[in-house]
Design an enzyme around this catalytic site. Structure first.
Site, PDB file in Angstrom:
ATOM      1  N   GLU A 183     -18.338  10.072 -60.109  1.00  0.00           N
ATOM      2  CA  GLU A 183     -19.464   9.137 -60.233  1.00  0.00           C
ATOM      3  C   GLU A 183     -19.101   7.764 -59.679  1.00  0.00           C
ATOM      4  OE1 GLU A 183     -22.267  10.270 -60.770  1.00  0.00           O
ATOM      5  OE2 GLU A 183     -21.586  12.226 -61.456  1.00  0.00           O
TER       6      GLU A 183
ATOM      7  N   GLU B 104     -22.700  14.513 -51.970  1.00  0.00           N
ATOM      8  CA  GLU B 104     -21.965  15.149 -53.058  1.00  0.00           C
ATOM      9  C   GLU B 104     -20.568  15.558 -52.601  1.00  0.00           C
ATOM     10  OE1 GLU B 104     -22.650  15.486 -56.382  1.00  0.00           O
ATOM     11  OE2 GLU B 104     -24.248  14.112 -55.800  1.00  0.00           O
TER      12      GLU B 104
END
Length: 285
Positions: free
Chosen positions: A133, A203
């Site tokens: 994150e 991602e």
């Protein structure tokens, strides 16, 4: 990095073009202009407030050194490793294991994790997840993901308006109702495809960046394997109600499978894990 931003700019322009196309269907040239103005206003609003909206949507509660000392200290250590300012840290009372980052820039960032992910993973695996994150924060993905989620939701609402209230052709006559149905069905799908194009490559980059931040690619690989196994059987009602926010999560929180999986904003977990395992092998050489 420039190529990544160029691609993202083109994709965001495509979202604005969708606004214009739907507006044109609803009210011709004037409708298109109104929709573009609305889209521009939504972009400005999303820049300043989309992170607050998403955190409130998920009823995220901010924590600190007193309320969640170990988790907070872990994030602080990882942020230091990444050379980032300390983000705000939130917990979401949801059983599904998941996490996301949001904010308009590294100086105004927040990371959030569900109670489910803290209960499921080991401390080492949680480090891998939070490093992922923070990599999104480091790469400045967070603004794009929150804006695209807000805009995709607005496109769906505008498309539904077009279906129920009809549209006008270029001469101001009522448009074909079948065309309205197609707009309502295809516009959200197009927005989802644009989100998918934005999210999938990011991602992979966040996985790689997270592995570098925590120094343990296998930790994130193990975490992804566990999350993928358990998340499928645990629904997340807020994500189901607001599917445009799904692309912000480390793992797709939606329960839909089959055809829905073809339009997932997340790469296949098996490929993500394989890349991380290969990265771990290169670390040992």
């Amino acid at each position: 990095m420039f190529a990544n931003w160029l691609k993202t700019s083109i994709l965001m322009a495509a979202i604005m073009a969708l606004f214009g196309a739907i507006g044109s269907y609803i009210g011709g040239a004037s409708g298109m202009m109104m929709a573009l103005v609305f889209g521009g206003a939504m972009n400005i609003f999303a820049y300043w407030f989309s992170d607050t909206m998403v955190l409130k949507m998920y009823n995220a509660q901010e924590v600190d050194e007193t309320s969640a000392p170990q988790f907070y200290a872990m994030v602080r250590e990882l942020a230091r490793n990444a050379g980032l300012p300390m983000p705000r840290v939130y917990l979401i009372d949801e059983p599904q294991p998941n996490a996301f980052a949001t904010g308009r820039n590294p100086e105004h960032a927040a990371v959030a994790a569900t109670t489910g992910i803290l209960n499921l993973l080991s401390a080492r695996e949680i480090r891998g997840v939070m490093a992922h994150e923070l990599a999104h924060v480091q790469h400045r993905d967070i603004l794009i993901s929150t804006i695209s989620a807000t805009m995709a939701g607005a496109i769906s609402a505008l498309a539904n308006f077009a279906m129920f209230f009809g549209g006008r052709d270029s001469e101001g006559r009522p448009a074909n109702p079948i065309a309205g149905l197609l707009v309502a069905l295809l516009a959200p799908l197009a927005a989802s495809l644009i989100q998918m194009a934005i999210s999938r490559a990011r991602e992979f980059e966040a996985d790689r960046g997270g592995a570098e931040i925590c120094g343990d690619p296998n930790a994130l690989a193990d975490a992804l394997t566990k999350i993928d196994h358990y998340a499928r059987g645990i629904p997340m009602p807020v994500a189901e109600e607001h599917p445009a926010t799904a692309q912000m999560m480390i793992m797709n929180p939606l329960s839909g499978g089959g055809l829905a999986g073809l339009f997932s904003t997340h790469p296949a977990t098996e490929e993500r894990v394989a890349r991380l395992r290969a990265l771990a092998s290169s670390y040992r050489r």
